[in-house]
Design a protein around this motif. Structure first.
Motif: not given
Length: 219
Positions: A206-218
């Motif tokens: 459903i989503a891809v992030f570079d890592d876990l640092s965008d906490v609020q978006s995740i």
């Protein structure tokens, strides 16, 4: 209730190849090999499958007796090897786990190809163990999808069907995405392991992030 199932290696932390190093030492000590090889693909696989292949790769029959000997020796050696090899918690992991831990309607578990015991060693070594309500490991399942199915059945038994139907998998490999799909979970992928964004997106999380640092978006 929502259940969040985290992969460990490449998603939450890196061990500087601590696992493969501990397996090499285990082969030396348990089977007397001078120069054992672990030159196989580790990504996204379960230790049930990995250890069996490593035995064969080193010309040792992958019998249950040999598997158990290697498993026990590897588990015993890993804490010391983790101390020696170092490693790191990946960006955002602590922050995300801290936020999720505060949510009363959410539970975090590790769902990993690692043996349950070695997964616990890794989480404890990096100070992450207290964020998790339990670990589902790859002790018995040769395929990641079967691990996910066993995990989903345990979630249903422990938390009910509503929690079973509200699961999110977070991982860094196509196998994490595929096993989440196998049990109807939503999957968030991160590029902090060995796979790039294109490889992960092709498996339709459903989503891809570079890592876990965008906490609020995740969240």
């Amino acid at each position: 209730m929502r259940i969040v199932l985290f992969d460990i290696d490449g998603t939450l932390l890196l061990t500087n190849r601590g696992g493969s190093s501990a397996i090499q030492h285990a082969l030396q000590q348990e089977f007397g090999l001078e120069s054992p090889s672990t030159d196989i693909d580790f990504c996204g696989r379960t230790d049930r499958a990995l250890l069996a292949e490593i035995l064969r790769h080193n010309a040792i029959a992958d019998s249950d007796e040999h598997f158990q000997r290697l498993r026990l020796r590897y588990t015993a050696l890993l804490p010391r090897v983790l101390e020696e090899r170092g490693g790191e918690v990946l960006p955002g992991a602590l922050e995300l786990l801290s936020v999720l831990r505060e949510k009363s309607n959410l539970r975090c578990y590790a769902m990993t190809g690692n043996l349950a015991a070695t997964a616990a060693h890794k989480l404890q070594h990096f100070g992450l163990d207290h964020y998790f309500d339990g670990v589902f490991g790859g002790d018995d399942d040769a395929h990641r999808d079967d691990l996910a199915r066993r995990t989903a059945a345990a979630i249903r038994a422990n938390h009910g069907e509503l929690a079973r139907s509200n699961m999110t998998v977070i991982g860094d490999t196509p196998a994490d995405i595929q096993c989440g799909h196998a049990v109807g979970a939503e999957v968030i992928a991160v590029c902090s392991g060995q796979y790039d964004r294109e490889s992960l997106e092709s498996n339709q999380p459903i989503a891809v992030f570079d890592d876990l640092s965008d906490v609020q978006s995740i969240v």
